[in-house]
Write an enzyme that holds these catalytic residues in place. Structure first.
Site, PDB file in Angstrom:
ATOM      1  N   SER A 151       6.223  23.494  -9.760  1.00  0.00           N
ATOM      2  CA  SER A 151       6.681  24.580  -8.886  1.00  0.00           C
ATOM      3  C   SER A 151       5.589  25.154  -8.005  1.00  0.00           C
ATOM      4  O   SER A 151       5.880  25.836  -7.022  1.00  0.00           O
ATOM      5  CB  SER A 151       7.290  25.711  -9.729  1.00  0.00           C
ATOM      6  OG  SER A 151       6.347  26.172 -10.689  1.00  0.00           O
ATOM      7  N   ASP A 181       6.668  36.509  -8.904  1.00  0.00           N
ATOM      8  CA  ASP A 181       7.734  36.682  -9.902  1.00  0.00           C
ATOM      9  C   ASP A 181       7.227  36.710 -11.337  1.00  0.00           C
ATOM     10  O   ASP A 181       8.012  36.558 -12.276  1.00  0.00           O
ATOM     11  CB  ASP A 181       8.797  35.593  -9.750  1.00  0.00           C
ATOM     12  CG  ASP A 181       8.234  34.187  -9.913  1.00  0.00           C
ATOM     13  OD1 ASP A 181       7.079  34.054 -10.338  1.00  0.00           O
ATOM     14  OD2 ASP A 181       8.961  33.211  -9.616  1.00  0.00           O
ATOM     15  N   HIS A 198       4.777  32.705 -10.553  1.00  0.00           N
ATOM     16  CA  HIS A 198       4.265  32.115  -9.314  1.00  0.00           C
ATOM     17  C   HIS A 198       3.637  33.185  -8.428  1.00  0.00           C
ATOM     18  O   HIS A 198       3.866  34.388  -8.627  1.00  0.00           O
ATOM     19  CB  HIS A 198       5.398  31.406  -8.564  1.00  0.00           C
ATOM     20  CG  HIS A 198       6.152  30.454  -9.426  1.00  0.00           C
ATOM     21  ND1 HIS A 198       7.331  30.804 -10.061  1.00  0.00           N
ATOM     22  CD2 HIS A 198       5.888  29.168  -9.775  1.00  0.00           C
ATOM     23  CE1 HIS A 198       7.762  29.770 -10.775  1.00  0.00           C
ATOM     24  NE2 HIS A 198       6.906  28.772 -10.619  1.00  0.00           N
TER      25      HIS A 198
END
Length: 399
Positions: free
Chosen positions: A49, A367, A370
């Site tokens: 990610s 978040d 990240h």
């Protein structure tokens, strides 16, 4: 205390070693007639990610990151694209710096892959899901492990070149990014055994120790997966390879919130958990050892170690100078729960009851897991323009 015992154990080990809307985003900073830099005409990226630009949402989002395909993800760039941030990622800023278009995700079958492909998938692991399952780790959100991504790359090269020599020629003018990958293998092991709200102190200490031991057992196999993939890419003709290390896990809001350690002696001068950062450094030290061995095997290639750990710590220490609000250095911009970290792993960004801060660019964390677009931009600068990726994979013209 058990936590201090774990810390001593990790120190000893170190001493022994030595993201469903899909708008096409504009360029981070549009510039007329971009020119390539240092002969790089394409980027091929593998990872999770930290660098996924839309593969996960095309696989079908599941698990804790299922909301990455909608707002507020992508709110700084006009809409969600599958990037796990409010905007662009390091891979985007790096492409822009190289004068190349943003990398399209491999699973976007209508994309133009002339200047590279992004194989990264949110939630991806270095080890395949079957191997992790045998070790009791069953939280993977995707089957697109590093091995799967590597096979997709091989299939892509076979379908777009007429011979292995043509593929080598193509790779000779390409930058290949192998990660960051492996962090999720550890994340899943820790998460499987994370403390429970009503689990009781002794039960939760047991969970934490089990997660730590399982993660330690994973390290050699994770590193073998990364270095083996790098070797295959070098054998195929890659001449410039970047292998990033792990982030300082003890500085990440989601980990800080989950551990919720009350003993101030467990934290370093930056406010990060010492034990978790030692674990991340164990991975990084061993990874650098593997990279040194690769350099001996492939002396004509540039094999770069990208020091994500140091880049993140520099942002913490120089938060105010780099445009961040130092008071919010450990607080997620988008999340729930308030408090020191604003993280609730059962209510991730985008879920009902979560809120978004007024100024994301002043936060390091987007978040809780990240980073924000601004953080990724700063990290790109620190890594590729200020020496934290060494040796430099690209010679940028002096500004």
């Amino acid at each position: 205390m058990a936590a201090k015992g774990l810390l001593r154990f990790l120190v000893a080990l170190l001493l022994l070693v030595g993201c469903l809307g899909r708008p096409i985003p504009p360029s981070p900073s549009p510039s007329p007639a971009p020119k390539t830099v240092d002969g790089i005409t394409a980027i091929y990226n593998f990872g999770d990610s930290i660098s996924d630009t839309g593969n996960f949402i095309r696989e079908g989002t599941v698990g804790m990151m299922e909301r990455t395909g909608g707002l507020p993800y992508g709110s700084a760039i006009g809409g969600a694209t599958g990037r796990c941030s409010d905007g662009y990622l390091m891979i985007d800023f790096l492409a822009k710096d190289l004068g190349l278009p943003l990398l399209s995700p491999f699973l976007d079958k209508g994309a133009d892959f002339t200047h590279g492909v992004n194989f990264a998938v949110t939630g991806a692991t270095a080890l395949d899901t079957a191997t992790l399952a045998k070790m009791g780790v069953n939280m993977a959100h995707t089957n697109s492990s590093l091995g799967v991504q590597l096979q997709r790359f091989k299939d892509f090269m076979a379908s777009t070149t007429r011979s292995s020599s043509e593929a080598r020629e193509k790779l000779a003018s390409s930058l290949v990014m192998v990660g960051e990958i492996g962090g999720n293998d550890y994340n899943y092991a820790f998460a499987t055994n994370r403390p429970q709200a009503n689990g009781g102190i002794y039960n939760n200490i047991g969970h934490m120790l089990t997660g730590a031991v399982e993660s330690l057992v994973l390290v050699p196999q994770v590193l073998e997966s990364i270095t083996s993939a790098a070797k295959e890419l070098l054998d195929m003709g890659a001449t410039r390879l970047v292998i990033p290390g792990n982030f300082p896990l003890g500085c990440v809001p989601s980990y800080l919130s989950a551990v919720n350690e009350k003993d101030q002696g467990s934290y370093d001068g930056n406010g990060c958990l010492i034990g978790l950062n030692l674990f991340a450094q164990l991975h990084n030290v061993l990874l650098q050892q593997g990279i040194r061995e690769l350099r001996q095997m492939y002396p004509s290639a540039t094999i770069t170690y990208a020091d994500y750990f140091s880049a993140y710590v520099q942002m913490l220490r120089g938060a105010s100078k780099m445009g961040f609000d130092a008071a919010s250095a450990f607080k997620a911009c988008c999340g729930a729960g308030g408090g020191a970290y604003n993280v609730d792993m059962d209510r991730m960004c985008g879920a009902t009851g979560t809120t978004v801060c007024a100024r994301p660019d002043e936060h390091l964390s987007w978040d809780g897991v990240h980073l924000t677009q601004h953080s990724y931009k700063v990290m790109t600068e620190l890594l590729y323009h200020r020496g934290l990726a060494s040796p430099a994979p690209v010679k940028f013209p002096r500004q």
